[in-house]
Design a protein around this motif. Structure first.
Motif, PDB file in Angstrom:
ATOM      1  N   THR A  24       0.852  -1.193   0.000  1.00  0.00           N
ATOM      2  CA  THR A  24       0.000   0.000   0.000  1.00  0.00           C
ATOM      3  C   THR A  24       0.882   1.236   0.000  1.00  0.00           C
ATOM      4  OG1 THR A  24      -1.696  -1.210   1.229  1.00  0.00           O
ATOM      5  CG2 THR A  24      -1.861   1.193   1.228  1.00  0.00           C
ATOM      6  N   TYR A  25       1.948   1.195   0.785  1.00  0.00           N
ATOM      7  CA  TYR A  25       2.988   2.224   0.764  1.00  0.00           C
ATOM      8  C   TYR A  25       4.236   1.550   0.201  1.00  0.00           C
ATOM      9  CZ  TYR A  25      -0.116   4.444   4.206  1.00  0.00           C
ATOM     10  OH  TYR A  25      -1.189   4.967   4.872  1.00  0.00           O
ATOM     11  N   ALA A  26       4.483   1.765  -1.068  1.00  0.00           N
ATOM     12  CA  ALA A  26       5.600   1.112  -1.752  1.00  0.00           C
ATOM     13  C   ALA A  26       6.925   1.784  -1.408  1.00  0.00           C
ATOM     14  CB  ALA A  26       5.372   1.164  -3.263  1.00  0.00           C
ATOM     15  N   GLU A  27       8.001   1.048  -1.618  1.00  0.00           N
ATOM     16  CA  GLU A  27       9.330   1.595  -1.384  1.00  0.00           C
ATOM     17  C   GLU A  27       9.531   2.824  -2.268  1.00  0.00           C
ATOM     18  OE1 GLU A  27      12.094  -1.627  -1.894  1.00  0.00           O
ATOM     19  OE2 GLU A  27      11.290  -2.699  -0.180  1.00  0.00           O
ATOM     20  N   GLY A  28      10.048   3.880  -1.669  1.00  0.00           N
ATOM     21  CA  GLY A  28      10.259   5.129  -2.379  1.00  0.00           C
ATOM     22  C   GLY A  28       9.038   6.037  -2.376  1.00  0.00           C
ATOM     23  N   GLU A  29       7.925   5.527  -1.890  1.00  0.00           N
ATOM     24  CA  GLU A  29       6.678   6.303  -1.862  1.00  0.00           C
ATOM     25  C   GLU A  29       6.573   7.089  -0.564  1.00  0.00           C
ATOM     26  OE1 GLU A  29       1.998   5.201  -1.675  1.00  0.00           O
ATOM     27  OE2 GLU A  29       3.190   4.138  -3.183  1.00  0.00           O
ATOM     28  N   MET A  30       5.952   8.254  -0.656  1.00  0.00           N
ATOM     29  CA  MET A  30       5.787   9.095   0.525  1.00  0.00           C
ATOM     30  C   MET A  30       4.665   8.556   1.409  1.00  0.00           C
ATOM     31  SD  MET A  30       5.616  13.237   0.751  1.00  0.00           S
ATOM     32  CE  MET A  30       3.904  13.579   0.450  1.00  0.00           C
ATOM     33  N   TYR A  52       5.872   6.934  13.723  1.00  0.00           N
ATOM     34  CA  TYR A  52       6.766   7.243  12.599  1.00  0.00           C
ATOM     35  C   TYR A  52       8.225   7.318  13.047  1.00  0.00           C
ATOM     36  CZ  TYR A  52       3.327   8.340   8.900  1.00  0.00           C
ATOM     37  OH  TYR A  52       2.366   8.271   7.922  1.00  0.00           O
ATOM     38  N   GLN A  53       8.446   7.878  14.236  1.00  0.00           N
ATOM     39  CA  GLN A  53       9.814   8.012  14.744  1.00  0.00           C
ATOM     40  C   GLN A  53      10.489   6.643  14.867  1.00  0.00           C
ATOM     41  OE1 GLN A  53      10.208   9.485  18.776  1.00  0.00           O
ATOM     42  NE2 GLN A  53      12.200  10.395  18.293  1.00  0.00           N
ATOM     43  N   GLN A  54       9.727   5.638  15.294  1.00  0.00           N
ATOM     44  CA  GLN A  54      10.296   4.301  15.429  1.00  0.00           C
ATOM     45  C   GLN A  54      10.721   3.753  14.069  1.00  0.00           C
ATOM     46  OE1 GLN A  54      10.980   2.764  18.481  1.00  0.00           O
ATOM     47  NE2 GLN A  54      12.219   1.576  17.063  1.00  0.00           N
ATOM     48  N   PHE A  55       9.918   4.009  13.037  1.00  0.00           N
ATOM     49  CA  PHE A  55      10.291   3.581  11.686  1.00  0.00           C
ATOM     50  C   PHE A  55      11.573   4.280  11.237  1.00  0.00           C
ATOM     51  CE2 PHE A  55       5.788   2.336  11.383  1.00  0.00           C
ATOM     52  CZ  PHE A  55       5.947   1.066  10.864  1.00  0.00           C
ATOM     53  N   GLN A  56      11.694   5.543  11.597  1.00  0.00           N
ATOM     54  CA  GLN A  56      12.896   6.298  11.242  1.00  0.00           C
ATOM     55  C   GLN A  56      14.114   5.730  11.963  1.00  0.00           C
ATOM     56  OE1 GLN A  56      12.483  10.490  11.942  1.00  0.00           O
ATOM     57  NE2 GLN A  56      14.531  10.961  11.204  1.00  0.00           N
ATOM     58  N   LEU A  57      13.981   5.442  13.252  1.00  0.00           N
ATOM     59  CA  LEU A  57      15.090   4.877  14.028  1.00  0.00           C
ATOM     60  C   LEU A  57      15.508   3.510  13.495  1.00  0.00           C
ATOM     61  CD1 LEU A  57      13.945   5.828  17.654  1.00  0.00           C
ATOM     62  CD2 LEU A  57      15.828   6.835  16.347  1.00  0.00           C
ATOM     63  N   GLU A  62      12.809   7.232   5.231  1.00  0.00           N
ATOM     64  CA  GLU A  62      13.793   8.299   5.059  1.00  0.00           C
ATOM     65  C   GLU A  62      13.051   9.620   5.106  1.00  0.00           C
ATOM     66  OE1 GLU A  62      15.362   7.214   1.270  1.00  0.00           O
ATOM     67  OE2 GLU A  62      16.555   5.580   2.104  1.00  0.00           O
ATOM     68  N   VAL A  63      13.621  10.575   5.829  1.00  0.00           N
ATOM     69  CA  VAL A  63      12.982  11.875   5.984  1.00  0.00           C
ATOM     70  C   VAL A  63      13.632  12.875   5.044  1.00  0.00           C
ATOM     71  CG1 VAL A  63      12.493  13.755   7.588  1.00  0.00           C
ATOM     72  CG2 VAL A  63      12.480  11.402   8.402  1.00  0.00           C
ATOM     73  N   GLN A  64      12.796  13.574   4.309  1.00  0.00           N
ATOM     74  CA  GLN A  64      13.268  14.701   3.504  1.00  0.00           C
ATOM     75  C   GLN A  64      12.676  15.945   4.148  1.00  0.00           C
ATOM     76  OE1 GLN A  64      12.611  14.313  -0.685  1.00  0.00           O
ATOM     77  NE2 GLN A  64      13.577  12.311  -0.796  1.00  0.00           N
TER      78      GLN A  64
END
Length: 115
Positions: A24-30, A52-57, A62-64
């Protein structure tokens, strides 16, 4: 059920993880913004931010800055492996014991007319 006692941010994390695994949320997708997901799920934005923070850790997003969060390449495979390990270590033993306790023939579980 044990899931009902789970903190909301972990429930949201599981929901997002499933969406990444399912594509549903593909790699590279926002990913949806914190506010958009909070509104969609009826959750506090701070709770969504914590998920979301846990996914980032974990290196799964990736955060832009000023743009948003994107699903990292390889995130689905990493999540699938992690979810598989958790299922086999924590959930499967209980399910297997219940199957045995109820006298269910394992091969019958794949029969569409089980009930």
């Amino acid at each position: 059920m044990a899931n009902s006692a789970k903190p909301v941010y972990l429930k949201l994390r599981d929901l997002i993880a499933a969406a990444i695994i399912e594509g549903t949320y593909a790699e590279g997708e926002m990913l949806p913004s914190v506010r958009a997901l909070a509104a969609e799920q009826g959750a506090n934005p701070l709770t969504v931010a914590k998920a979301y923070q846990q996914f980032q850790l974990d290196g799964l997003v990736e955060v832009q800055r000023g743009v948003g969060m994107y699903v990292a390449v390889g995130a689905a495979a990493k999540l699938r492996q992690s979810e598989r390990q958790t299922f086999l270590a924590e959930e499967w033993p209980e399910i297997r014991a219940r199957i045995e306790r109820l006298g269910i023939e394992p091969t019958s579980l794949f029969d569409a007319d089980l009930v």
